[in-house]
Design an enzyme around this catalytic site. Structure first.
Site, mmCIF file in Angstrom:
data_model
loop_
_atom_site.group_PDB
_atom_site.id
_atom_site.type_symbol
_atom_site.label_atom_id
_atom_site.label_comp_id
_atom_site.label_asym_id
_atom_site.label_seq_id
_atom_site.Cartn_x
_atom_site.Cartn_y
_atom_site.Cartn_z
ATOM 1 N N GLU A 364 -5.077 6.855 0.342
ATOM 2 C CA GLU A 364 -5.326 5.869 1.418
ATOM 3 C C GLU A 364 -6.034 6.530 2.603
ATOM 4 O O GLU A 364 -5.740 6.247 3.764
ATOM 5 C CB GLU A 364 -4.046 5.144 1.808
ATOM 6 C CG GLU A 364 -3.604 4.224 0.679
ATOM 7 C CD GLU A 364 -2.614 3.172 1.054
ATOM 8 O OE1 GLU A 364 -2.654 2.705 2.197
ATOM 9 O OE2 GLU A 364 -1.801 2.818 0.186
HETATM 10 N N1 CAA Z 1 -11.965 -2.188 10.940
HETATM 11 C C1 CAA Z 1 -13.027 -3.042 10.892
HETATM 12 N N2 CAA Z 1 -14.300 -2.625 10.671
HETATM 13 C C2 CAA Z 1 -14.501 -1.297 10.491
HETATM 14 C C3 CAA Z 1 -13.447 -0.364 10.535
HETATM 15 C C4 CAA Z 1 -12.138 -0.853 10.783
HETATM 16 N N3 CAA Z 1 -11.094 -0.037 10.826
HETATM 17 N N4 CAA Z 1 -13.947 0.866 10.336
HETATM 18 C C5 CAA Z 1 -15.270 0.717 10.171
HETATM 19 N N5 CAA Z 1 -15.595 -0.594 10.270
HETATM 20 C C6 CAA Z 1 -16.938 -1.185 10.186
HETATM 21 C C7 CAA Z 1 -17.806 -0.627 11.305
HETATM 22 O O1 CAA Z 1 -17.677 -1.382 12.489
HETATM 23 C C8 CAA Z 1 -19.191 -0.735 10.705
HETATM 24 O O2 CAA Z 1 -19.634 -2.068 10.795
HETATM 25 P P1 CAA Z 1 -21.079 -2.402 11.437
HETATM 26 O O3 CAA Z 1 -22.060 -1.693 10.549
HETATM 27 O O4 CAA Z 1 -21.158 -3.885 11.377
HETATM 28 O O5 CAA Z 1 -21.046 -1.842 12.817
HETATM 29 C C9 CAA Z 1 -18.942 -0.476 9.211
HETATM 30 O O6 CAA Z 1 -17.565 -0.783 8.979
HETATM 31 C C10 CAA Z 1 -19.218 0.959 8.823
HETATM 32 O O7 CAA Z 1 -18.371 1.791 9.610
HETATM 33 P P2 CAA Z 1 -18.585 3.357 9.745
HETATM 34 O O8 CAA Z 1 -20.011 3.629 10.124
HETATM 35 O O9 CAA Z 1 -17.514 3.902 10.608
HETATM 36 O O10 CAA Z 1 -18.398 3.837 8.219
HETATM 37 P P3 CAA Z 1 -18.411 5.288 7.599
HETATM 38 O O11 CAA Z 1 -19.231 5.265 6.366
HETATM 39 O O12 CAA Z 1 -18.726 6.315 8.641
HETATM 40 O O13 CAA Z 1 -16.895 5.445 7.057
HETATM 41 C C11 CAA Z 1 -14.576 6.080 7.118
HETATM 42 C C12 CAA Z 1 -15.808 5.499 7.870
HETATM 43 C C13 CAA Z 1 -13.427 5.896 8.114
HETATM 44 C C14 CAA Z 1 -14.758 7.533 6.790
HETATM 45 C C15 CAA Z 1 -14.290 5.239 5.834
HETATM 46 O O14 CAA Z 1 -15.290 5.457 4.851
HETATM 47 C C16 CAA Z 1 -12.942 5.557 5.228
HETATM 48 O O15 CAA Z 1 -11.915 5.058 5.680
HETATM 49 N N6 CAA Z 1 -12.920 6.374 4.150
HETATM 50 C C17 CAA Z 1 -11.677 6.628 3.410
HETATM 51 C C18 CAA Z 1 -11.497 5.586 2.337
HETATM 52 C C19 CAA Z 1 -10.067 5.512 1.857
HETATM 53 O O16 CAA Z 1 -9.129 5.485 2.640
HETATM 54 N N7 CAA Z 1 -9.922 5.434 0.537
HETATM 55 C C20 CAA Z 1 -8.618 5.305 -0.063
HETATM 56 C C21 CAA Z 1 -8.624 4.168 -1.037
HETATM 57 S S1 CAA Z 1 -7.041 3.592 -1.545
HETATM 58 C C22 CAA Z 1 -6.312 4.814 -2.428
HETATM 59 O O17 CAA Z 1 -6.155 5.873 -1.928
HETATM 60 C C23 CAA Z 1 -5.837 4.572 -3.814
HETATM 61 C C24 CAA Z 1 -4.570 3.871 -3.939
HETATM 62 O O18 CAA Z 1 -4.421 3.075 -4.855
HETATM 63 C C25 CAA Z 1 -3.404 4.178 -3.071
#
Ligand code: CAA
Length: 399
Positions: A364
């Site tokens: 996550e």
């Molecule tokens: N809420 C709403 N919108 C959001 C947001 C949030 N928390 N975070 C980003 N956004 C939006 C931004 O506003 C942006 O929108 P606009 O283009 O319209 O402005 C868009 O999303 C892109 O945002 P970023 O430029 O910040 O995106 P990024 O590519 O730099 O990524 C990151 C940011 C935080 C690193 C994200 O990629 C991330 O969270 N990565 C980790 C993914 C993750 O947690 N994966 C786990 C999956 S589940 C799992 O583990 C398996 C399971 O079964 C348990």
């Protein structure tokens, strides 16, 4: 610290504690060895009316908050981290629908999850796109009244036991992450297969699988929210709300490991005294207990902030996830150390806590990603504080 909890919080916590002690603890070691899913525990959770509590009442849930979800996950994880996530991952899977589903989708999918009759999984990660979730490659291209999904998903907790899958895919590959949409996929859809199960270090009771899509035809009405392109935002908003659940898993694992270590060190004698009575060890226990309590307060604060309806929740949710899960790893490692050589053996309960703790720092969103989220929030917040400090800089001419 019951004084800080509501009556409802205490009721959920105590019911979960009873399930953990009566049903989870007796089976935890065997489920870890066999890798079987805890079906009997799911039945107990149904009996105690604890399944799907986070789902709104109008869709069969209790309308309980993230705080109540965390209290339940903490108690289950205190007995078994695997059961904690087996429960919590249904919240991760249902938040996308609660946040972005149409009325029909909510009515169709949420009641069965609330009743514990169906389980759900969250399909975001892929082999080449883990932390960089926006670079995913699975496509879902419109063909008349269907979407055709092609691609693979990785790290699907609940993979082999779920009936419904929230799958993030590119409906418009030319738009990059803005072309990502979420699609609800039913288990029996032709072209969809649950793939390889991972042979994991911990949380072994819950299946973590790959998902495979080959020309998988899904009715267009399964497009989450009915509009294309909002998938990445939906996934991020979901993770903001689900991360306190992983933090609570870490918290429960830390608490459970601490309790076993304290019991062992209070009985085990070396050099004519109990191991716990050496000052070095009593200081170590004091540090463990302090870190666990600090983690608890941060996790509960992040959960309460989400339940308040606040908009800016990402930073606190990420802080709680980092702190509680790093605490889980540190405490579980120290707890193993307290058992000495016995801590390294599967005849004792403690090594499982260390194995279960590790994944909480990874899934996550790795704890490195959480620090990215916190760092970006600080950049936004600190700008106004720096402007304010600029006004007063004249009092310190050398600065
Ligand atoms: N809420 C709403 N919108 C959001 C947001 C949030 N928390 N975070 C980003 N956004 C939006 C931004 O506003 C942006 O929108 P606009 O283009 O319209 O402005 C868009 O999303 C892109 O945002 P970023 O430029 O910040 O995106 P990024 O590519 O730099 O990524 C990151 C940011 C935080 C690193 C994200 O990629 C991330 O969270 N990565 C980790 C993914 C993750 O947690 N994966 C786990 C999956 S589940 C799992 O583990 C398996 C399971 O079964 C348990």
């Amino acid at each position: 610290m019951d004084e800080l909890l509501s009556k409802q919080n205490i009721e959920y916590r105590d019911r979960a504690r009873e399930v953990a002690e009566k049903y989870v603890r007796p089976q935890a070691a065997e489920l870890d060895r066999s890798g079987e899913y805890g079906w009997e525990i799911l039945e107990a959770l149904k009996k105690y009316e604890l399944t799907g509590i986070w789902i709104p009442k109008e869709y069969g849930g209790h309308g309980a908050g993230v705080m109540d979800l965390c209290l339940v996950v903490e108690q289950l994880s205190r007995a078994c981290g695997g059961i904690g996530v087996a429960y919590a991952v249904n919240a991760l899977g249902s938040f996308p629908i609660i946040l972005g589903g149409t009325e029909e989708q909510k009515k169709k999918y949420l009641p069965a999850i609330a009743a514990g009759e169906k389980l759900i999984a969250f399909g975001l990660s892929e082999k080449p796109s883990g932390s960089d979730a926006g670079s995913l490659r699975t496509t879902a291209l419109r063909d008349g009244e269907h979407y055709i999904i092609n691609g693979e998903k990785k790290w699907n907790t609940n993979g082999a036991v779920a009936s419904t899958y929230v799958v993030y895919a590119l409906t418009d590959p030319s738009k990059g992450m803005r072309g990502i949409s979420a699609i609800l996929v039913d288990r029996d859809t032709p072209g969809f297969t649950v793939g390889k199960r991972e042979d994991t270090m911990g949380i072994r009771t819950v299946p973590v699988n790959e998902l495979e899509f080959v020309d998988c035809r899904v009715p267009a009405e399964n497009l989450l929210g009915g509009t294309e392109g909002g998938g990445f935002k939906n996934a991020m908003m979901t993770l903001d709300r689900a991360r306190p659940g992983v933090a609570a898993q870490g918290l429960g694992v830390a608490q459970g490991a601490f309790e076993w270590a304290y019991r062992y060190a209070s009985e085990r004698k070396q050099f004519g005294q109990t191991v716990s009575s050496f000052q070095a060890n009593s200081f170590l226990f004091a540090d463990m207990a302090t870190q666990i309590e600090a983690a608890r307060q941060l996790v509960y604060s992040s959960a309460r902030l989400i339940d308040s309806g606040a908009k800016n929740i990402s930073k606190l949710a990420a802080m709680g996830k980092v702190f509680a899960t790093d605490t889980a790893m540190r405490v579980a490692t120290d707890a193993v150390q307290m058992f000495g050589g016995y801590g390294f053996c599967r005849d004792y309960p403690i090594e499982k806590y260390m194995r279960d703790a590790k994944i909480t720092q990874i899934y996550e969103g790795t704890n490195q990603v959480q620090r990215v989220v916190i760092g970006r929030a600080l950049t936004r917040e600190m700008k106004s504080i720096s402007d304010w400090l600029d006004v007063h800089i004249e009092h310190f001419p050398e600065s």
